[in-house]
Write a protein that holds these residues in place. Sequence first.
Motif, short mmCIF file in Angstrom:
data_model
loop_
_atom_site.label_atom_id
_atom_site.label_comp_id
_atom_site.label_asym_id
_atom_site.label_seq_id
_atom_site.Cartn_x
_atom_site.Cartn_y
_atom_site.Cartn_z
N PRO A 11 -0.26 -8.81 -2.30
CA PRO A 11 -0.09 -8.14 -1.12
C PRO A 11 -1.31 -7.15 -0.50
O PRO A 11 -1.86 -6.61 -1.34
CB PRO A 11 1.16 -7.36 -1.15
N SER A 12 -1.52 -7.23 0.72
CA SER A 12 -2.26 -6.20 1.14
C SER A 12 -1.79 -4.83 1.26
O SER A 12 -0.46 -4.66 1.42
CB SER A 12 -2.94 -6.53 2.61
N LYS A 13 -2.74 -3.93 1.03
CA LYS A 13 -2.43 -2.11 1.20
C LYS A 13 -3.12 -1.70 2.17
O LYS A 13 -4.18 -1.64 2.12
CB LYS A 13 -2.56 -1.58 -0.30
N ARG A 14 -2.45 -1.15 3.08
CA ARG A 14 -3.01 -0.57 4.25
C ARG A 14 -3.83 0.67 3.79
O ARG A 14 -3.32 1.58 3.13
CB ARG A 14 -2.08 0.05 5.15
N SER A 15 -5.25 0.69 4.40
CA SER A 15 -6.26 1.72 3.69
C SER A 15 -5.97 3.07 4.52
O SER A 15 -5.60 2.92 5.69
CB SER A 15 -7.57 1.21 3.85
N GLU A 16 -6.23 4.19 4.04
CA GLU A 16 -5.83 5.57 4.70
C GLU A 16 -7.19 5.54 5.86
O GLU A 16 -7.22 6.26 6.64
CB GLU A 16 -5.91 6.66 3.77
N ASN A 17 -8.33 4.80 5.37
CA ASN A 17 -9.56 4.92 6.14
C ASN A 17 -9.72 3.78 6.90
O ASN A 17 -10.28 2.61 6.56
CB ASN A 17 -10.75 5.04 5.08
N SER A 18 -8.92 3.50 7.99
CA SER A 18 -9.07 2.48 8.88
C SER A 18 -10.47 2.44 9.80
O SER A 18 -11.14 3.26 9.77
CB SER A 18 -7.98 2.80 9.93
N ILE A 19 -10.66 1.19 10.28
CA ILE A 19 -11.72 0.92 10.74
C ILE A 19 -11.65 0.47 12.02
O ILE A 19 -10.45 -0.40 12.42
CB ILE A 19 -12.58 -0.41 10.02
N GLY A 20 -12.07 0.99 13.17
CA GLY A 20 -11.99 0.50 14.63
C GLY A 20 -13.34 0.38 15.44
O GLY A 20 -14.14 0.35 14.69
#
Length: 336
Positions: A11-20
Amino acid sequence: MSTLKFKLTLPSKRSENSIGYRDNLFLIGSCFSENMGAKLNTHLFKVFENPHGVLFNPMSVAQSLSDCINKKQYTEAELFELNEVWNSWQHHSRFSGVTTKEALEKINESISKAHTFLKTADHIVITLGSAWVYQLNSQSPHSVGQVVANNHKAPAAWFDKYLMKPDVLVILLNKMVEDLLQFNAHLQIIFTISPVRHLREGLVENNRSKAVLIQAVHEIVETSKQTAYFPSYEYVIDDLRDYRFYSEDLVHPNYAASNYVWEKWVETYMNEETQNIMKQVAELQLAMQHKPFFAGSSQHRAFLENCIAKSERLLSLYPYLPLHDQVQFFKQGIGK
């Protein structure tokens, strides 16, 4: 009654350092990094990739980053001629030239641009491909002892190869991370291991190489808060785990596998707002490839007007999106 399972899913795990879309992304490493870079470019993210071309071994990646940080400018003395072309042992063949001037212009321009971009980058994705290193030996007419990034089709007898030791690689990567953060203190560093198999070394040797890379990278990630690991290797090797997901050479992940890893990347690093923008950008990019049967018809004009409205609406909400070329393209289609 338990349900039979025929595969394991990572499963993927949402990173605290998102990319925008406001972020600058610097990509470096193997051909897998260029595959991911192509998808980021398609969705109009701000990307700079592989300033020395495709690189596989960690020593060449570290050298490339050092060149970019220090804004190194190569000279004619650092080039060599082979097969009527001038090359650099630190660069991919796409930086070679028929003359030294041509090669140096490509090499030094790329480094200068990379230096500027890396200074303000928000994320760097470092994809390591192989821990096997090729070094010029005494049979080479020049640069004896130098580790090469590309063999430029030179005679095999010119090279010795060796497998990097995990502790040596940890020292190299630690220094690389320190140099990057000293150059750009807010940089987020993402390591990933390429799922491309290096069968030239052999299956057992390829697995030994990947093991060295994985062990060293995880030691770095465990000790540095600004580093992370994205499991592209595990998504292909353990999650998909089927030769159906490789191209005919049984070495490179195919289109389906690359898309699967891309979906996991998006789930990990892009929040819902960014994913929504990406979907709309992808629709506009697809619309630009549309070939009308009857250009100039009222139906085609309505299609273009709708695309202009979508583009301008997105720009009004997110003025930092690079959509001005798209708007101009659709307006030219209706003669505006």
